[in-house]
Design a protein around this motif. Structure first.
Motif, PDB file in Angstrom:
ATOM      1  N   LEU A  20      -9.261 -14.906  41.714  1.00  0.00           N
ATOM      2  CA  LEU A  20      -8.244 -15.428  40.804  1.00  0.00           C
ATOM      3  C   LEU A  20      -7.903 -14.429  39.704  1.00  0.00           C
ATOM      4  N   THR A  21      -8.898 -13.754  39.152  1.00  0.00           N
ATOM      5  CA  THR A  21      -8.670 -12.839  38.030  1.00  0.00           C
ATOM      6  C   THR A  21      -8.293 -11.428  38.467  1.00  0.00           C
ATOM      7  N   HIS A  22      -8.257 -11.190  39.754  1.00  0.00           N
ATOM      8  CA  HIS A  22      -7.641  -9.957  40.250  1.00  0.00           C
ATOM      9  C   HIS A  22      -6.168 -10.344  40.445  1.00  0.00           C
ATOM     10  N   PHE A  23      -5.423 -10.316  39.345  1.00  0.00           N
ATOM     11  CA  PHE A  23      -4.082 -10.898  39.321  1.00  0.00           C
ATOM     12  C   PHE A  23      -3.130 -10.251  40.314  1.00  0.00           C
ATOM     13  N   GLU A  24      -3.463  -9.069  40.794  1.00  0.00           N
ATOM     14  CA  GLU A  24      -2.655  -8.440  41.836  1.00  0.00           C
ATOM     15  C   GLU A  24      -2.671  -9.274  43.117  1.00  0.00           C
ATOM     16  N   ASN A  25      -3.602 -10.236  43.223  1.00  0.00           N
ATOM     17  CA  ASN A  25      -3.653 -11.155  44.366  1.00  0.00           C
ATOM     18  C   ASN A  25      -2.608 -12.258  44.291  1.00  0.00           C
ATOM     19  N   LEU A  26      -1.971 -12.436  43.147  1.00  0.00           N
ATOM     20  CA  LEU A  26      -1.011 -13.545  42.999  1.00  0.00           C
ATOM     21  C   LEU A  26       0.009 -13.635  44.135  1.00  0.00           C
ATOM     22  N   PRO A  27       0.597 -12.532  44.597  1.00  0.00           N
ATOM     23  CA  PRO A  27       1.576 -12.659  45.684  1.00  0.00           C
ATOM     24  C   PRO A  27       0.970 -13.206  46.980  1.00  0.00           C
ATOM     25  N   LEU A  28      -0.352 -13.151  47.124  1.00  0.00           N
ATOM     26  CA  LEU A  28      -0.990 -13.687  48.327  1.00  0.00           C
ATOM     27  C   LEU A  28      -0.998 -15.214  48.343  1.00  0.00           C
ATOM     28  N   TRP A  29      -0.914 -15.827  47.172  1.00  0.00           N
ATOM     29  CA  TRP A  29      -0.997 -17.291  47.142  1.00  0.00           C
ATOM     30  C   TRP A  29       0.126 -17.963  46.361  1.00  0.00           C
ATOM     31  N   ASN A  30       1.032 -17.208  45.790  1.00  0.00           N
ATOM     32  CA  ASN A  30       2.187 -17.786  45.086  1.00  0.00           C
ATOM     33  C   ASN A  30       3.446 -17.223  45.743  1.00  0.00           C
ATOM     34  N   TYR A  31       4.122 -18.044  46.548  1.00  0.00           N
ATOM     35  CA  TYR A  31       5.258 -17.564  47.340  1.00  0.00           C
ATOM     36  C   TYR A  31       6.428 -17.073  46.503  1.00  0.00           C
ATOM     37  N   ALA A  32       6.483 -17.424  45.225  1.00  0.00           N
ATOM     38  CA  ALA A  32       7.601 -17.011  44.380  1.00  0.00           C
ATOM     39  C   ALA A  32       7.407 -15.613  43.793  1.00  0.00           C
ATOM     40  N   ILE A  33       6.204 -15.059  43.898  1.00  0.00           N
ATOM     41  CA  ILE A  33       5.868 -13.765  43.292  1.00  0.00           C
ATOM     42  C   ILE A  33       5.738 -12.713  44.390  1.00  0.00           C
ATOM     43  N   THR A  34       6.426 -11.580  44.232  1.00  0.00           N
ATOM     44  CA  THR A  34       6.336 -10.511  45.231  1.00  0.00           C
ATOM     45  C   THR A  34       5.419  -9.376  44.790  1.00  0.00           C
ATOM     46  N   GLU A  35       5.216  -9.233  43.471  1.00  0.00           N
ATOM     47  CA  GLU A  35       4.348  -8.151  42.987  1.00  0.00           C
ATOM     48  C   GLU A  35       3.817  -8.514  41.598  1.00  0.00           C
ATOM     49  N   THR A  36       2.539  -8.213  41.397  1.00  0.00           N
ATOM     50  CA  THR A  36       1.925  -8.315  40.079  1.00  0.00           C
ATOM     51  C   THR A  36       1.156  -7.023  39.856  1.00  0.00           C
ATOM     52  N   ARG A  37       1.363  -6.401  38.706  1.00  0.00           N
ATOM     53  CA  ARG A  37       0.659  -5.151  38.428  1.00  0.00           C
ATOM     54  C   ARG A  37       0.182  -5.114  36.983  1.00  0.00           C
ATOM     55  N   ARG A  38      -0.914  -4.432  36.803  1.00  0.00           N
ATOM     56  CA  ARG A  38      -1.525  -4.280  35.481  1.00  0.00           C
ATOM     57  C   ARG A  38      -0.696  -3.314  34.650  1.00  0.00           C
ATOM     58  N   VAL A  39      -0.503  -3.635  33.382  1.00  0.00           N
ATOM     59  CA  VAL A  39       0.176  -2.759  32.435  1.00  0.00           C
ATOM     60  C   VAL A  39      -0.920  -2.196  31.546  1.00  0.00           C
ATOM     61  N   GLY A  40      -1.106  -0.884  31.573  1.00  0.00           N
ATOM     62  CA  GLY A  40      -2.174  -0.275  30.792  1.00  0.00           C
ATOM     63  C   GLY A  40      -3.423  -0.088  31.631  1.00  0.00           C
ATOM     64  N   SER A  41      -4.515   0.238  30.951  1.00  0.00           N
ATOM     65  CA  SER A  41      -5.767   0.502  31.653  1.00  0.00           C
ATOM     66  C   SER A  41      -6.889  -0.305  31.014  1.00  0.00           C
ATOM     67  N   GLY A  42      -8.079  -0.098  31.518  1.00  0.00           N
ATOM     68  CA  GLY A  42      -9.231  -0.822  31.004  1.00  0.00           C
ATOM     69  C   GLY A  42      -9.654  -1.911  31.960  1.00  0.00           C
ATOM     70  N   LEU A  43     -10.673  -2.624  31.564  1.00  0.00           N
ATOM     71  CA  LEU A  43     -11.208  -3.689  32.395  1.00  0.00           C
ATOM     72  C   LEU A  43     -10.319  -4.927  32.333  1.00  0.00           C
ATOM     73  N   VAL A  44     -10.362  -5.703  33.403  1.00  0.00           N
ATOM     74  CA  VAL A  44      -9.683  -6.993  33.387  1.00  0.00           C
ATOM     75  C   VAL A  44     -10.457  -7.874  32.422  1.00  0.00           C
ATOM     76  N   GLY A  45      -9.753  -8.514  31.543  1.00  0.00           N
ATOM     77  CA  GLY A  45     -10.397  -9.389  30.577  1.00  0.00           C
ATOM     78  C   GLY A  45      -9.448  -9.743  29.468  1.00  0.00           C
ATOM     79  N   LEU A  46     -10.003 -10.226  28.397  1.00  0.00           N
ATOM     80  CA  LEU A  46      -9.226 -10.649  27.243  1.00  0.00           C
ATOM     81  C   LEU A  46      -8.283  -9.534  26.788  1.00  0.00           C
TER      82      LEU A  46
END
Length: 161
Positions: A20-46
């Motif tokens: 769930l928190t590997h947000f780049e997976n969103l297009p795998l389970w949300n048919y309305a989304i074709t791409e999700t990408r991280r803006v910036g660097s660092g660890l996933v988190g707050l």
């Protein structure tokens, strides 16, 4: 407007949270989304920020930020989703074998769009529930599949993770 959905996934909270928190997976389970990408660097988190491309109900580029991050327990994001300012929270509870995932979304619109909220609510509620069922299927089945938008024949098509 507020939506709440609950789904039980036959995977541990750690597995569900990681996917769930590997947000780049969103297009795998949300048919309305074709791409999700991280803006910036660092660890996933707050504070992590993301940009995504939506195709339904109309093409749009959206952004969101992680505002809550409690490993294996909860994650929340805030941002622009379609025509709405949104707060989405996912809470997990379970055991080694299964996770009860509760999804809560608060969607806020303004101006004339506020008048259409009550008309859009049933469709949005159904889409969120369908997406959560696809998330469950992704986690429980193994091979990644990409859902097709409603109204297109052929069910799901395979994708490479």
């Amino acid at each position: 407007m507020q939506l709440r959905n609950v789904v039980t996934i036959n995977r541990s909270p750690a597995q569900v949270f990681a996917f769930l928190t590997h947000f780049e997976n969103l297009p795998l389970w949300n048919y309305a989304i074709t791409e999700t990408r991280r803006v910036g660097s660092g660890l996933v988190g707050l504070g992590a920020r993301y940009s995504q491309t939506r195709t339904i109900p109309r093409p749009a580029t959206e952004s969101f930020e992680v505002i809550e991050f409690d490993p294996d327990r909860s994650v929340a994001i805030r941002g622009t989703l379609g025509a709405f300012e949104a707060l989405s929270r996912y809470q997990l509870r379970g055991s080694a074998d299964a996770t009860v995932l509760t999804s809560t979304m608060h969607l806020e619109s303004s101006g004339l769009l506020r008048l259409a909220d009550s008309l859009a609510m049933p469709r949005i509620r159904a889409a969120v529930a369908d997406n959560l069922q696809q998330l469950k299927a992704q986690l429980e089945a193994g091979p990644a599949t990409r859902p097709r938008p409603p109204g297109q024949a052929g069910g799901h098509r395979p994708v490479r993770p």
